[in-house]
Design a protein around this motif. Sequence first.
Motif, short mmCIF file in Angstrom:
data_model
loop_
_atom_site.label_atom_id
_atom_site.label_comp_id
_atom_site.label_asym_id
_atom_site.label_seq_id
_atom_site.Cartn_x
_atom_site.Cartn_y
_atom_site.Cartn_z
N GLN A 1 -5.83 -3.49 10.68
CA GLN A 1 -4.92 -3.53 9.54
C GLN A 1 -5.15 -2.29 8.68
O GLN A 1 -6.27 -1.92 8.38
CB GLN A 1 -5.18 -4.78 8.68
N ARG B 1 -5.24 -0.23 5.32
CA ARG B 1 -5.51 -0.54 3.92
C ARG B 1 -4.30 -0.19 3.07
O ARG B 1 -3.70 0.85 3.23
CB ARG B 1 -6.73 0.27 3.46
N ARG B 2 -3.95 -1.09 2.17
CA ARG B 2 -2.83 -0.82 1.26
C ARG B 2 -3.28 0.16 0.20
O ARG B 2 -4.31 -0.02 -0.43
CB ARG B 2 -2.36 -2.12 0.62
N ARG B 3 -2.47 1.17 0.02
CA ARG B 3 -2.76 2.18 -1.00
C ARG B 3 -1.88 1.94 -2.20
O ARG B 3 -0.71 1.60 -2.07
CB ARG B 3 -2.50 3.57 -0.45
N ASP C 1 1.10 0.49 -10.32
CA ASP C 1 0.14 -0.42 -9.69
C ASP C 1 -0.05 -1.68 -10.52
O ASP C 1 -0.12 -2.79 -9.98
CB ASP C 1 -1.21 0.28 -9.48
#
Length: 140
Positions: free
Chosen positions: A10, A12-14, A120
């Motif tokens: 998977q 990694r979400r940034r 974010d």
Amino acid sequence: MMSEARAPRQRRRRGAAESLASIVLGFESIIVFLGGLVLFGLKATPAGIEPWWGIVAGSVLAVLLVLTSGVLRHTWGIALGWFWQLLIVLGGLLEPGLAVVGLIFGAMYAYATIKGASLDRLNAQRAEQAQDAADHTNGD
């Protein structure tokens, strides 16, 4: 022999701040390398220092900018990016054009980190609201 296929790892979400800031640092690394060539070509290094050190300094700083883009997920990575912005502006003491480049990319880095952090926070808030709504729906 037959080997089992591994599931893809998977990714990694940034966050937006990390993504935007890494784009700025990536493009800036190209300009900084070219700035080192300018220092060499104009022989704008301080007295007693060979002009080819301009190429070395530009190359090393370009690599450091690229490496910094890999650690922007950490708070200290963002701070390190700010340090490089300051260093590039200080390069204007050798060649005034470097100060202009530093100020332009510094402004873009500021926008990337500040607006990215705002996005974010907004995305985290929306995800939390969606999770609360899902929990409320499942709880009925």
